[in-house]
Design a protein around this motif. Sequence first.
Motif, PDB file in Angstrom:
ATOM      1  N   VAL A 185       1.005  -1.192  -0.019  1.00 19.51           N
ATOM      2  CA  VAL A 185       0.028  -0.038   0.087  1.00 19.51           C
ATOM      3  C   VAL A 185       0.784   1.193  -0.131  1.00 19.51           C
ATOM      4  N   GLN A 186       1.968   1.259   0.861  1.00 18.18           N
ATOM      5  CA  GLN A 186       2.786   2.522   0.892  1.00 18.18           C
ATOM      6  C   GLN A 186       3.534   2.517  -0.765  1.00 18.18           C
ATOM      7  N   THR A 187       3.948   1.449  -1.151  1.00 24.52           N
ATOM      8  CA  THR A 187       4.166   1.594  -2.631  1.00 24.52           C
ATOM      9  C   THR A 187       3.323   2.027  -3.610  1.00 24.52           C
ATOM     10  N   LEU A 188       2.089   1.707  -3.472  1.00 19.80           N
ATOM     11  CA  LEU A 188       1.119   2.101  -4.402  1.00 19.80           C
ATOM     12  C   LEU A 188       0.648   3.585  -4.303  1.00 19.80           C
ATOM     13  N   ALA A 189       0.818   4.037  -2.938  1.00 15.77           N
ATOM     14  CA  ALA A 189       0.579   5.421  -2.543  1.00 15.77           C
ATOM     15  C   ALA A 189       1.663   6.382  -3.206  1.00 15.77           C
ATOM     16  N   ALA A 190       2.940   5.678  -3.364  1.00 17.44           N
ATOM     17  CA  ALA A 190       4.083   6.499  -4.345  1.00 17.44           C
ATOM     18  C   ALA A 190       3.830   6.589  -5.560  1.00 17.44           C
ATOM     19  N   GLY A 191       2.915   5.850  -6.188  1.00 19.84           N
ATOM     20  CA  GLY A 191       2.516   5.974  -7.648  1.00 19.84           C
ATOM     21  C   GLY A 191       3.279   4.792  -8.131  1.00 19.84           C
ATOM     22  N   ARG A 192       3.544   3.986  -7.564  1.00 19.17           N
ATOM     23  CA  ARG A 192       4.368   2.686  -8.268  1.00 19.17           C
ATOM     24  C   ARG A 192       3.666   1.305  -8.002  1.00 19.17           C
ATOM     25  N   SER A 193       4.044   0.195  -8.607  1.00 15.80           N
ATOM     26  CA  SER A 193       3.451  -1.056  -8.393  1.00 15.80           C
ATOM     27  C   SER A 193       4.326  -2.061  -7.527  1.00 15.80           C
ATOM     28  N   ALA A 194       3.376  -2.605  -7.080  1.00 17.15           N
ATOM     29  CA  ALA A 194       4.042  -3.871  -6.066  1.00 17.15           C
ATOM     30  C   ALA A 194       3.790  -5.298  -6.353  1.00 17.15           C
ATOM     31  N   VAL A 195       4.544  -6.360  -6.323  1.00 13.25           N
ATOM     32  CA  VAL A 195       4.469  -7.764  -6.683  1.00 13.25           C
ATOM     33  C   VAL A 195       4.669  -8.483  -5.357  1.00 13.25           C
ATOM     34  N   LEU A 196       3.607  -8.920  -4.779  1.00 11.80           N
ATOM     35  CA  LEU A 196       3.698 -10.115  -3.792  1.00 11.80           C
ATOM     36  C   LEU A 196       3.740 -11.361  -4.264  1.00 11.80           C
ATOM     37  N   VAL A 197       4.764 -12.190  -3.926  1.00  8.52           N
ATOM     38  CA  VAL A 197       4.889 -13.566  -4.311  1.00  8.52           C
ATOM     39  C   VAL A 197       4.667 -14.337  -3.105  1.00  8.52           C
ATOM     40  N   VAL A 198       3.853 -15.318  -3.188  1.00  9.72           N
ATOM     41  CA  VAL A 198       3.502 -16.371  -2.036  1.00  9.72           C
ATOM     42  C   VAL A 198       3.488 -17.743  -2.903  1.00  9.72           C
ATOM     43  N   PRO A 199       3.822 -18.675  -1.667  1.00 10.25           N
ATOM     44  CA  PRO A 199       3.860 -20.162  -2.209  1.00 10.25           C
ATOM     45  C   PRO A 199       2.723 -20.845  -2.719  1.00 10.25           C
ATOM     46  N   ASP A 200       1.354 -20.686  -2.135  1.00  6.28           N
ATOM     47  CA  ASP A 200       0.199 -21.413  -2.373  1.00  6.28           C
ATOM     48  C   ASP A 200      -0.899 -20.265  -2.148  1.00  6.28           C
ATOM     49  N   HIS A 201      -2.135 -21.084  -2.611  1.00  5.98           N
ATOM     50  CA  HIS A 201      -3.388 -20.167  -2.409  1.00  5.98           C
ATOM     51  C   HIS A 201      -3.841 -19.779  -1.133  1.00  5.98           C
ATOM     52  N   ARG A 202      -3.533 -20.651  -0.151  1.00  8.63           N
ATOM     53  CA  ARG A 202      -3.782 -20.389   1.256  1.00  8.63           C
ATOM     54  C   ARG A 202      -3.093 -18.794   1.639  1.00  8.63           C
ATOM     55  N   ASP A 203      -1.818 -18.811   1.377  1.00 10.76           N
ATOM     56  CA  ASP A 203      -1.137 -17.275   1.606  1.00 10.76           C
ATOM     57  C   ASP A 203      -1.782 -16.210   0.837  1.00 10.76           C
ATOM     58  N   GLN A 204      -2.038 -16.599  -0.484  1.00  7.29           N
ATOM     59  CA  GLN A 204      -2.609 -15.658  -1.368  1.00  7.29           C
ATOM     60  C   GLN A 204      -3.977 -15.378  -0.783  1.00  7.29           C
ATOM     61  N   ALA A 205      -4.867 -15.864  -0.243  1.00  9.58           N
ATOM     62  CA  ALA A 205      -5.968 -15.755   0.196  1.00  9.58           C
ATOM     63  C   ALA A 205      -5.736 -14.639   1.535  1.00  9.58           C
ATOM     64  N   GLN A 206      -4.990 -14.774   2.118  1.00  7.23           N
ATOM     65  CA  GLN A 206      -4.805 -13.954   3.295  1.00  7.23           C
ATOM     66  C   GLN A 206      -4.376 -12.498   2.903  1.00  7.23           C
ATOM     67  N   LEU A 207      -3.314 -12.463   1.919  1.00  6.41           N
ATOM     68  CA  LEU A 207      -3.079 -11.177   1.453  1.00  6.41           C
ATOM     69  C   LEU A 207      -4.103 -10.405   0.753  1.00  6.41           C
ATOM     70  N   GLU A 208      -4.955 -11.294  -0.036  1.00  3.48           N
ATOM     71  CA  GLU A 208      -6.069 -10.655  -0.449  1.00  3.48           C
ATOM     72  C   GLU A 208      -6.912 -10.089   0.368  1.00  3.48           C
ATOM     73  N   ALA A 209      -7.415 -10.726   1.322  1.00  5.05           N
ATOM     74  CA  ALA A 209      -8.341 -10.437   2.282  1.00  5.05           C
ATOM     75  C   ALA A 209      -7.805  -9.319   3.185  1.00  5.05           C
ATOM     76  N   MET A 210      -6.351  -9.018   3.331  1.00  6.77           N
ATOM     77  CA  MET A 210      -5.858  -7.814   4.055  1.00  6.77           C
ATOM     78  C   MET A 210      -5.997  -6.700   3.019  1.00  6.77           C
ATOM     79  N   LEU A 211      -5.853  -6.953   1.808  1.00  4.19           N
ATOM     80  CA  LEU A 211      -5.710  -5.844   0.924  1.00  4.19           C
ATOM     81  C   LEU A 211      -7.065  -5.357   0.548  1.00  4.19           C
ATOM     82  N   GLU A 212      -8.187  -6.516   0.633  1.00  3.02           N
ATOM     83  CA  GLU A 212      -9.545  -5.802   0.340  1.00  3.02           C
ATOM     84  C   GLU A 212      -9.811  -4.847   1.336  1.00  3.02           C
ATOM     85  N   VAL A 213      -9.360  -4.793   2.748  1.00  2.00           N
ATOM     86  CA  VAL A 213      -9.816  -4.071   3.498  1.00  2.00           C
ATOM     87  C   VAL A 213      -8.811  -2.676   3.268  1.00  2.00           C
TER      88      VAL A 213
END
Length: 656
Positions: A185-213
């Motif tokens: 979110v800090q990176t996006l606020a600065a006008g730049r993109s971020a790439v978050l890489v996780v091992p599996d869909h369970r970790d991905q779901a946690q990030l998506e839930a946090m970012l949705e908020v």
Amino acid sequence: MRRVARVLIDSPLPQLDRIFDYAIPDELAADAAPGVRVKVPLRSAGRMIDGYLVEIVDLDTADRPLSELDAVVSPVPVLTPELYALARRAADRAAGSASDILRVAIPRRMVRAEKAWLAAGAREIAQVGAEAAQWAQRVLSAFPGLAEAVSAGERVAVDAPAHPVQPAPGLDVGAWAELLSAAAVQTLAAGRSAVLVVPDHRDQAQLEAMLEVHAPDRAVVRVDARQSAPERYAAYLRILDGTPCIVVGNRSAVYAPVHAPGLVALWDDGDPLLSEPLSPGVHARDAALLRQELEHSALVFAGHTRTTDVERLVGIGWVRSILAARRTSPRIVLSATREGESRGARVPSAAFAAAREALHEGPVLVQVSRPGFAPVLVCGDCRRPARCAHCAGPLRARRRGAVPECAWCGRSAAGWRCPHCESERFRMASSGSERTADELGRAFPGVRVIVADGEHPVSHVDARPSLVVATRGAEPIAAGGYRAVILLDGDRMLQAEDLRVGESCLRWWSNAAALARPGAPVHLVGVAGPVARALATWTQSAYARAELAERTPLRMPPTVRVASLTGGRPAVQHALTVLREEVPSLDDEAVLGPMAEGEGVRALVRFDYASGRAVTESLRAAVVADAVRARKAPKGRPAVPRNTLRVRVDVPDLDL
């Protein structure tokens, strides 16, 4: 001078891993642009083949005739210059082909998704609200200097907080997801993109839930193999639309060609799911390091443990370790059998009492090593492993009293007889998740028992009292955190024949301990030694440093790089001979083998990082040379390509 299209052929043949020049016909001049998909003739094969137009240059081609582009498949430039440069660097480092990297990075074209994207037009730039920006700053402030390091494009390693959090009522995720989301979110606020890489869909779901908020609407792009082909291609086109975004995905997401890259973050880089199984087998960690060098974006390695690979980079000063302002850790208890207890007791009295007390408040996690009821059976008399009479596979029991069956061919073993002692009796040599659940269900009557493993996937459990029996890596998240965690089968896990078994066990146990509520007991049963001490004192980085110190004199990875050569004996021997001639820095102990393996042989080559380029170039040349040779075939039949030599660079374990 003539306008010439330089094309990368999309082919698995190693001899075609180079740029080919093609003339641009007048009818395709308007659509032929760098990055588009094209079809070109291949004279040697006498057919049309797909490729990517890498660049257009003006060349004097009077001295050589050029074939013309046959067609422009799509006007969308899906291959950016940055992505091609990364694919080329990653392939060269791994002695592989750039087209193999791009096959992982770029999804197949889906016409409907492409037309919808073209019709949608320009997208508005997502704006981060003041409240979300303040939240990100507050979260990152727990690690002094981390926010500044991300903004400055540094390479850092962070030991993530080991406890669950609730970003919204009824939503439970790991604190690590909060940390990485705040950096994005800090990176996006600065006008730049971020790439978050996780091992599996369970970790991905946690990030998506946090970012949705906390992240703006439509700013988060999901990229993973579980998407349908149209969904994945639509997500890829969204990444290409020229506006900053946050990409969340599995290992292939590390190549996402985002606009204005500002951050690449890897969670739990020790997870084997981040190692690409397809040729040339580039680990997401290595791809991220190469990308950071090319783009100068920030790179964050986060985890509950520190891999020896990242610790080596910290030790040489290539990655900077950032510590939390306040160190917190789970409450680890090393449980052993007490005097008077049976040494065969699977759950010592201390752990049993902790589970019984915690069940008054909520769920208790019990981690086991294997799924199933009894994954391993032995002869009841001589104790030798019970094997299938048809394929020699291991026999297993799916439930108590059931006829054993083979884990390989699935045949039942009714009437089995031990070939060594003629006994007809079985004995269960191990307990899987289902058998453990059955035993604990009898020990705790009236308590709900939940099994979580590969056959019974569970992502979340509620706050009601329950026993959750899960295999390593399949532990669900509990509402409010687990009230106690029992780690079983630790001694059996440590007995695996694997160079990194200590690292792996420490990672499995640390990730499970991080699911506990702060202050809840975490019992590690029946394990002592350096790994247990590292968990109890929560000093995983120190354990990684000690591992590196032990491996250095033995020349074990990651203190050196290792390449594996497999194929026919003449091809492997020739490749090794040429390698020794071209890289004189290799000593006598650098090559292990060749050793017989299947119908061919295998050899391992250990080399220093400074010799990496010379070694990979030599091995790649050997693969190409082997591929262009052909065996003599009977008269009237086409030649059969040999192409038996296979190379895998950066093999993590010498026993692979």
